[in-house]
Design an enzyme around this catalytic site. Structure first.
Site, mmCIF file in Angstrom:
data_model
loop_
_atom_site.group_PDB
_atom_site.id
_atom_site.type_symbol
_atom_site.label_atom_id
_atom_site.label_comp_id
_atom_site.label_asym_id
_atom_site.label_seq_id
_atom_site.Cartn_x
_atom_site.Cartn_y
_atom_site.Cartn_z
ATOM 1 N N HIS A 72 0.846 -1.200 0.000
ATOM 2 C CA HIS A 72 0.000 0.000 0.000
ATOM 3 C C HIS A 72 0.878 1.245 0.000
ATOM 4 O O HIS A 72 1.756 1.389 0.839
ATOM 5 C CB HIS A 72 -0.916 0.011 1.223
ATOM 6 C CG HIS A 72 -2.091 -0.902 1.079
ATOM 7 N ND1 HIS A 72 -3.314 -0.645 1.644
ATOM 8 C CD2 HIS A 72 -2.234 -2.066 0.412
ATOM 9 C CE1 HIS A 72 -4.159 -1.606 1.328
ATOM 10 N NE2 HIS A 72 -3.521 -2.497 0.593
ATOM 11 N N TYR A 201 -9.310 5.737 7.534
ATOM 12 C CA TYR A 201 -9.474 6.035 8.962
ATOM 13 C C TYR A 201 -10.450 7.206 9.065
ATOM 14 O O TYR A 201 -10.183 8.274 8.510
ATOM 15 C CB TYR A 201 -8.148 6.470 9.592
ATOM 16 C CG TYR A 201 -7.094 5.381 9.736
ATOM 17 C CD1 TYR A 201 -6.274 5.014 8.672
ATOM 18 C CD2 TYR A 201 -6.906 4.742 10.958
ATOM 19 C CE1 TYR A 201 -5.294 4.027 8.827
ATOM 20 C CE2 TYR A 201 -5.924 3.761 11.121
ATOM 21 C CZ TYR A 201 -5.133 3.414 10.050
ATOM 22 O OH TYR A 201 -4.157 2.449 10.210
ATOM 23 N N PRO A 293 -4.458 0.366 18.794
ATOM 24 C CA PRO A 293 -4.151 -0.107 17.432
ATOM 25 C C PRO A 293 -4.279 0.959 16.340
ATOM 26 O O PRO A 293 -3.957 0.684 15.176
ATOM 27 C CB PRO A 293 -5.170 -1.239 17.206
ATOM 28 C CG PRO A 293 -6.252 -1.008 18.199
ATOM 29 C CD PRO A 293 -5.650 -0.291 19.353
ATOM 30 N N LYS A 297 0.786 -0.022 15.099
ATOM 31 C CA LYS A 297 2.185 -0.070 15.548
ATOM 32 C C LYS A 297 2.543 -1.286 16.419
ATOM 33 O O LYS A 297 3.723 -1.583 16.602
ATOM 34 C CB LYS A 297 2.513 1.202 16.358
ATOM 35 C CG LYS A 297 2.617 2.441 15.505
ATOM 36 C CD LYS A 297 3.947 2.509 14.804
ATOM 37 C CE LYS A 297 3.932 3.399 13.595
ATOM 38 N NZ LYS A 297 3.671 2.729 12.329
ATOM 39 N N TYR A 384 3.929 6.630 10.167
ATOM 40 C CA TYR A 384 3.099 5.483 9.760
ATOM 41 C C TYR A 384 3.956 4.378 9.129
ATOM 42 O O TYR A 384 3.746 3.199 9.392
ATOM 43 C CB TYR A 384 1.991 5.931 8.799
ATOM 44 C CG TYR A 384 0.877 4.907 8.672
ATOM 45 C CD1 TYR A 384 -0.170 4.866 9.600
ATOM 46 C CD2 TYR A 384 0.882 3.970 7.641
ATOM 47 C CE1 TYR A 384 -1.183 3.913 9.499
ATOM 48 C CE2 TYR A 384 -0.124 3.019 7.527
ATOM 49 C CZ TYR A 384 -1.160 3.002 8.459
ATOM 50 O OH TYR A 384 -2.153 2.062 8.360
HETATM 51 P P1 RFL Z 1 1.430 -11.929 21.484
HETATM 52 O O1 RFL Z 1 1.002 -11.971 20.077
HETATM 53 O O2 RFL Z 1 0.421 -11.591 22.518
HETATM 54 O O3 RFL Z 1 2.075 -13.360 21.811
HETATM 55 C C1 RFL Z 1 2.402 -13.750 23.137
HETATM 56 C C2 RFL Z 1 2.394 -15.266 23.205
HETATM 57 O O4 RFL Z 1 2.774 -15.675 24.524
HETATM 58 C C3 RFL Z 1 1.911 -16.700 24.980
HETATM 59 N N1 RFL Z 1 1.894 -16.710 26.463
HETATM 60 C C4 RFL Z 1 2.603 -17.583 27.210
HETATM 61 N N2 RFL Z 1 3.415 -18.599 26.872
HETATM 62 C C5 RFL Z 1 3.991 -19.319 27.871
HETATM 63 N N3 RFL Z 1 3.748 -19.076 29.186
HETATM 64 C C6 RFL Z 1 2.943 -18.069 29.579
HETATM 65 N N4 RFL Z 1 2.727 -17.816 30.878
HETATM 66 C C7 RFL Z 1 2.325 -17.273 28.560
HETATM 67 N N5 RFL Z 1 1.472 -16.209 28.581
HETATM 68 C C8 RFL Z 1 1.232 -15.880 27.311
HETATM 69 C C9 RFL Z 1 0.569 -16.332 24.380
HETATM 70 O O5 RFL Z 1 -0.306 -17.462 24.304
HETATM 71 C C10 RFL Z 1 0.984 -15.821 22.992
HETATM 72 O O6 RFL Z 1 1.013 -16.850 22.032
HETATM 73 O O7 RFL Z 1 2.655 -10.912 21.701
HETATM 74 P P2 RFL Z 1 3.837 -10.481 20.690
HETATM 75 O O8 RFL Z 1 4.485 -11.694 20.066
HETATM 76 O O9 RFL Z 1 4.684 -9.513 21.444
HETATM 77 O O10 RFL Z 1 3.111 -9.744 19.476
HETATM 78 C C11 RFL Z 1 2.450 -8.513 19.656
HETATM 79 C C12 RFL Z 1 1.297 -8.382 18.678
HETATM 80 O O11 RFL Z 1 0.483 -9.537 18.768
HETATM 81 C C13 RFL Z 1 0.446 -7.115 18.928
HETATM 82 O O12 RFL Z 1 1.262 -6.018 19.235
HETATM 83 C C14 RFL Z 1 -0.421 -6.730 17.709
HETATM 84 O O13 RFL Z 1 -1.383 -7.712 17.440
HETATM 85 C C15 RFL Z 1 -1.131 -5.384 17.923
HETATM 86 N N6 RFL Z 1 -2.012 -5.003 16.818
HETATM 87 C C16 RFL Z 1 -1.502 -4.420 15.668
HETATM 88 N N7 RFL Z 1 -0.158 -4.260 15.520
HETATM 89 C C17 RFL Z 1 0.361 -3.752 14.352
HETATM 90 O O14 RFL Z 1 1.593 -3.621 14.241
HETATM 91 N N8 RFL Z 1 -0.449 -3.400 13.280
HETATM 92 C C18 RFL Z 1 -1.801 -3.529 13.347
HETATM 93 O O15 RFL Z 1 -2.467 -3.268 12.346
HETATM 94 C C19 RFL Z 1 -2.379 -4.029 14.590
HETATM 95 N N9 RFL Z 1 -3.713 -4.196 14.702
HETATM 96 C C20 RFL Z 1 -3.402 -5.176 16.923
HETATM 97 C C21 RFL Z 1 -4.229 -4.759 15.840
HETATM 98 C C22 RFL Z 1 -3.975 -5.772 18.055
HETATM 99 C C23 RFL Z 1 -5.353 -5.918 18.131
HETATM 100 N N10 RFL Z 1 -5.863 -6.552 19.304
HETATM 101 C C24 RFL Z 1 -6.911 -7.480 19.323
HETATM 102 C C25 RFL Z 1 -5.172 -6.420 20.575
HETATM 103 C C26 RFL Z 1 -5.605 -4.894 15.908
HETATM 104 C C27 RFL Z 1 -6.166 -5.457 17.064
HETATM 105 C C28 RFL Z 1 -7.663 -5.524 17.086
HETATM 106 C C1 PHB Z 2 -6.078 -4.295 10.636
HETATM 107 O O1 PHB Z 2 -6.123 -4.509 9.405
HETATM 108 O O2 PHB Z 2 -6.437 -5.153 11.455
HETATM 109 C C2 PHB Z 2 -5.650 -2.964 11.118
HETATM 110 C C3 PHB Z 2 -5.158 -2.035 10.201
HETATM 111 C C4 PHB Z 2 -4.747 -0.793 10.650
HETATM 112 C C5 PHB Z 2 -4.808 -0.477 11.991
HETATM 113 C C6 PHB Z 2 -5.279 -1.411 12.907
HETATM 114 C C7 PHB Z 2 -5.706 -2.666 12.462
HETATM 115 O O3 PHB Z 2 -4.425 0.757 12.400
#
Ligand code: RFL
Ligand code: PHB
Length: 393
Positions: A72, A201, A293, A297, A384
């Site tokens: 993108h 957005y 989110p 980031k 971004y």
């Molecule tokens: P994770 O993905 O939470 O993985 C952690 C892992 O550790 C396990 N765990 C354990 N294992 C052993 N012993 C324990 N006691 C444990 N406790 C937990 C868990 O089961 C899991 O498998 O952390 P990690 O690897 O640091 O990754 C971080 C990302 O997942 C997170 O920052 C992103 O998903 C945030 N996020 C977004 N980030 C972006 O860069 N771009 C995006 O567009 C974006 N959109 C989002 C998002 C997060 C969202 N939610 C639901 C929080 C959109 C949403 C809606």
């Molecule tokens: C997504 O596609 O899940 C998404 C994209 C952009 C954001 C957050 C989530 O800022």
């Protein structure tokens, strides 16, 4: 059991770190509390910065992303009945973002680890960290009813916000900075063509909305909702009506609706733990920090922590450097706080915080001011696409 680096958590941070270290000949064991199926069922991030994309290439886990991901070159802000495109590519000296789901990134990394013969122990219960301030830390866990002890030289706490690693640190050794927001995001995945080619957005008087995607036939949409809401209060029809109302007219008219195949409610939070290193334990990704989110980031910040820790461990283990481990926190935190700032800013200008009309006018002025000048658009674009990683000298 013995390894060089014990990695807690098989989310994107743990798997990416494991893969990069493996390629340098550094041995790791990953301990994950859940099953692989559960880890892959979490639909989360969708936007990858170029730095994250490069790191996935370096980890040799990028071939499907390079084939199936969507590049993108911009995205759009919609507010007060107008649409303002941020041309990321021309404003950032040629950089673009990659739209490729976190689920797919995780799957590719899992497959790369399996192919490399790396050990990942899923359903590891009661993971506990011991002697982190000594030079012989240990991790114990229960697997298939047996208590196992893992000896190691370093521990990477990649276990997310609710993990055990951050909680294993003495409370007096850690300082927490936190802000909770008074609303949540309702997210829907649906097998429908996205409403636009790029992300939109939206600041609307009824609240924020975001149109994103996973492919040309899979859409990801979000609307701001009250903090207390539960997904069952949002039948599909209510969701689609609310989204349509908040979109600019031309997008609303194009919106294709269909049954949701996933629906979540996610609270928004800003959170930073300082420092990120305690003796031989390093906190990585969501274990150390959370961003709302809105700036896309979270996963990207996790990847930049991995970049820093990977290079520090590589130089420490392979080249005998002793000075670098103590720089981990300060290097990571400099970039983290800038991403916290950008995520907070995006959240502040796009969401409805109250009925106060003064606030709403200020938000519109802020959006008009930033999108109305080259300097403003440039600062949005460079944040971004992601600020540069700090090289490890
Ligand atoms: P994770 O993905 O939470 O993985 C952690 C892992 O550790 C396990 N765990 C354990 N294992 C052993 N012993 C324990 N006691 C444990 N406790 C937990 C868990 O089961 C899991 O498998 O952390 P990690 O690897 O640091 O990754 C971080 C990302 O997942 C997170 O920052 C992103 O998903 C945030 N996020 C977004 N980030 C972006 O860069 N771009 C995006 O567009 C974006 N959109 C989002 C998002 C997060 C969202 N939610 C639901 C929080 C959109 C949403 C809606
Ligand atoms: C997504 O596609 O899940 C998404 C994209 C952009 C954001 C957050 C989530 O800022």
């Amino acid at each position: 059991m013995k390894t060089q680096v014990a990695i807690i958590g098989a989310g994107p941070s743990g798997l990416l770190l494991g893969q990069l270290l493996h390629l340098q000949g550094i041995d790791t064991v990953i301990l994950e509390a859940r099953t692989p199926e559960y880890v892959l069922s979490r639909v989360r991030a969708g936007v990858l910065e170029p730095g994250t994309v490069e790191l996935l290439r370096e980890a040799r886990a990028s071939s499907r992303m390079d084939r199936e991901g969507h590049v993108h070159e911009g995205f759009t802000f919609s507010f007060a009945g107008r649409s303002e495109r941020i041309d990321l590519k021309s404003l950032s000296g040629g950089k673009t973002v990659m739209v490729y789901g976190q689920t797919e990134v995780t799957k590719d990394l899992m497959e790369a680890r399996a192919a490399a013969g790396g050990i990942s122990i899923y359903e590891a219960a009661d993971v506990a960290l011991h002697d982190i301030f000594s030079d012989k830390p240990r991790v114990t866990f229960v697997n298939a009813g047996q208590t196992v002890e893992l000896e190691c030289a370093y521990i990477a706490g990649c276990d997310g916000f609710h993990g055990i690693s951050r909680k294993s640190v003495p409370p007096e050794a850690i300082r927490i900075f936190e802000r909770a927001y008074p609303f949540s995001w309702l997210g829907v995945l649906s097998q429908t063509p996205p409403v636009a080619d790029e992300l939109i957005y939206t600041n609307h008087e009824r609240g924020f909305a975001l149109c994103s995607m996973r492919s040309s036939v899979l859409s990801r949409y979000y609307v701001q909702c009250p903090f207390e809401d539960k997904p069952d209060q949002w039948p599909d029809e209510r969701f689609w009506n609310e989204l349509r109302t908040r979109l600019p007219d031309e997008a609303a008219n194009r919106l294709v609706t269909g049954p949701s195949i996933e629906k979540i409610i996610a609270p928004l939070r800003s959170f930073v733990a300082e420092p990120m290193k305690f003796g031989r334990l390093f906190l990585v990704g969501d274990a150390a920090h959370i961003v709302p989110p809105t700036g896309a980031k979270g996963l990207n910040l996790a990847a930049s922590d991995v970049y820093t820790l990977y290079h520090i461990l590589r130089r420490t283990v392979l080249d005998g450097r002793t000075d670098l481990v103590d720089k981990y926190s300060e290097i990571c935190l400099r970039r983290i706080w800038k991403a916290e700032r950008f995520s907070w800013w995006m959240t502040s200008v796009l969401h409805k915080f109250s009925d106060d009309p003064f606030n709403q006018r200020l938000q519109l002025a802020e959006l008009e001011y930033y999108t109305g000048s080259l300097a403003g658009r440039t600062t949005i674009a460079e944040n971004y696409v992601g600020l540069p990683f700090e090289p490890i000298e």
